[in-house]
Scaffold this motif. Structure first.
Motif, PDB file in Angstrom:
ATOM      1  N   ASP A  67       0.850  -1.187   0.000  1.00 15.82           N
ATOM      2  CA  ASP A  67       0.000   0.000   0.000  1.00 15.82           C
ATOM      3  C   ASP A  67       0.889   1.242   0.000  1.00 15.82           C
ATOM      4  N   THR A  83      -2.014   5.164  -2.128  1.00 15.99           N
ATOM      5  CA  THR A  83      -2.878   5.568  -3.235  1.00 15.99           C
ATOM      6  C   THR A  83      -4.223   4.861  -3.082  1.00 15.99           C
ATOM      7  N   THR A  84      -5.077   4.994  -4.059  1.00 16.59           N
ATOM      8  CA  THR A  84      -6.419   4.418  -3.957  1.00 16.59           C
ATOM      9  C   THR A  84      -6.419   2.891  -4.092  1.00 16.59           C
ATOM     10  N   GLU A  85      -5.450   2.318  -4.778  1.00 17.27           N
ATOM     11  CA  GLU A  85      -5.413   0.870  -4.957  1.00 17.27           C
ATOM     12  C   GLU A  85      -4.138   0.277  -4.374  1.00 17.27           C
ATOM     13  N   GLU A  86      -4.289  -0.851  -3.712  1.00 19.33           N
ATOM     14  CA  GLU A  86      -3.136  -1.593  -3.216  1.00 19.33           C
ATOM     15  C   GLU A  86      -2.590  -2.464  -4.341  1.00 19.33           C
TER      16      GLU A  86
END
Length: 144
Positions: free
Chosen positions: A100, A103-106
């Protein structure tokens, strides 16, 4: 009757031996969250990309890339060739490494191999006209 009994006992024994080595985490040696701690240098990057039905395979040296995994669940990524650097939080669930970056996505990688010397991660994605697969091999350089 005695021969039949011996036959089935032999079958049972070999079945038990064959199944005992199978698990979803066969490539992980020891406690993954402890084994991964350290500095890992990239070695080989290989995989393929398919776009609109056309496949392109690749295999290349990847020795400019470094991951540092700290035992507190934080880490650092450095690519000295491309001057790329960022920090991240990491965790392991089963055979999945989760990174992670805030940001918005892992980023989620499958751990193919993890032992005291070698880390092999794979990543794939598939959409309607696009497919991507990458497998990266890392060598442990130091323990944090």
């Amino acid at each position: 009757m005695k021969t039949n009994f011996l036959f089935w006992m032999t079958v049972l024994l070999f079945s038990a031996i064959g199944l005992s080595g199978c698990s979803d985490d066969d490539g992980i040696s020891g406690n993954a969250s402890e084994t991964i701690v350290g500095i890992w240098q990239g070695s080989i990057l290989e995989g393929y990309e398919i776009y609109m039905g056309e496949r392109e395979d690749y295999s290349e040296a990847n020795d400019s890339e470094y991951y540092t995994f700290n035992n507190d669940g934080t880490g650092v990524y450095d690519d000295v060739k491309w001057n790329d650097h960022y920090t991240f939080d990491w965790s392991i669930s089963g055979n999945e490494l989760i990174i992670d970056e805030g940001t918005t996505e892992e980023e989620r990688y499958t751990i193919e191999t993890l032992n005291d010397n070698t880390l092999v991660l794979s990543y794939s994605e598939k959409e309607e006209d696009y497919e991507y697969y990458a497998k990266s091999t890392y060598i442990k350089k130091a323990i944090q």
